[in-house]
Design an enzyme around this catalytic site. Structure first.
Site: not given
Length: 265
Positions: A45, A116, A150
């Protein structure tokens, strides 16, 4: 029938927080050490800058790029030169919106992007970035691949493999040592519950607040077995995936047929 295989390189590289040029140079050097059997390389990431925990918007904006900035242009060149796909995330900008943007780049110069979904509120990410609305999904060399970033890993509904919509789920992260056992456990759980391969690539380094990252990275198969191994002294990990073995397993143990049907609102 020929067995459809995919050779994945997991690159748990060290990130130097806020030093984009240094990070990009390190990535370019890393690609020169790549094993030629690799088809897909996964980087962590926000690999080019680090995850900016509790940073001010003005500071983050100076790292943000569009789809044709130096970060993506470098990766497109490396993808073509090494004939590999590359997946990861970077700090993106679209209009006046900042995004923790996932990408999947293929050797033909094409790139697909998403963002995300679950922004890390304990680190203030939700106050700076705009959340995504769709999971990144691509087809590559006969494989259906999805990506999450994540904190997304903590939310199983977002990761759910409805009707076997993916064969491989990629998760990229800046996940600190203080919580790394959770990262390791959730990656394995997502592989087991979704009857799929799950690849998780974390970073190494020290972040802007002194947090430590140990690069814990794995590629679990549908039985929860970690396939990622080191084959040299470069720090890179490799895993060979078999599509036929995955399909055979799903036929033999078809738990996906009994999964609950649902829609995300």
């Amino acid at each position: 029938m020929l067995e459809n295989k995919l050779e994945v390189c997991l690159a748990p590289i060290e990130i130097f927080w806020g030093e984009k040029e240094k990070n990009l140079a390190a990535v370019e050097e890393m690609f020169q050490q790549l094993n030629p059997t690799a088809n897909l390389v996964v980087v962590p990431e926000t690999f080019s800058t680090g995850f900016p925990t509790n940073a001010m918007q003005e500071e983050i904006e100076k790292y943000a790029e569009g789809e044709d900035g130096e970060t993506i242009n470098l990766l497109k060149r490396l993808s073509k030169e090494k004939d590999v796909a590359i997946a990861g995330s970077y700090i993106g900008k679209e209009g006046d919106r900042l995004l923790n943007r996932s990408f999947f780049i293929t050797p033909d110069g094409k790139a697909k992007f998403s963002a995300k979904k679950h922004l890390f509120s304990p680190g203030g990410e939700d106050k700076i970035f705009t959340p995504g609305t769709e999971r990144l999904s691509v087809e590559f060399k006969g494989w259906k691949i999805s990506m999450i970033v994540c904190y997304d890993l903590r939310f199983p509904v977002w990761c759910r493999n409805q009707a076997n919509s993916y064969d491989l789920l990629i998760a990229v992260a800046n996940w600190p040592v203080s919580r790394v056992d959770t990262w390791d456990t959730l990656l394995k759980a997502r592989a087991l519950e979704n009857s799929a391969y799950v690849c998780g690539v974390n970073c190494r380094g020290i972040d802007n607040l002194g947090g430590d990252y140990n690069g814990s990275s794995h590629l679990f198969n549908y039985k929860g077995q970690d396939l990622a191994t080191s084959i040299d002294n470069t720090g890179l990990l490799y895993a060979g995936l078999s599509k036929q073995r995955l399909l055979n397993y799903r036929d033999k143990f078809p738990s996906w047929r009994d999964a609950d049907d649902f829609q995300l609102l």
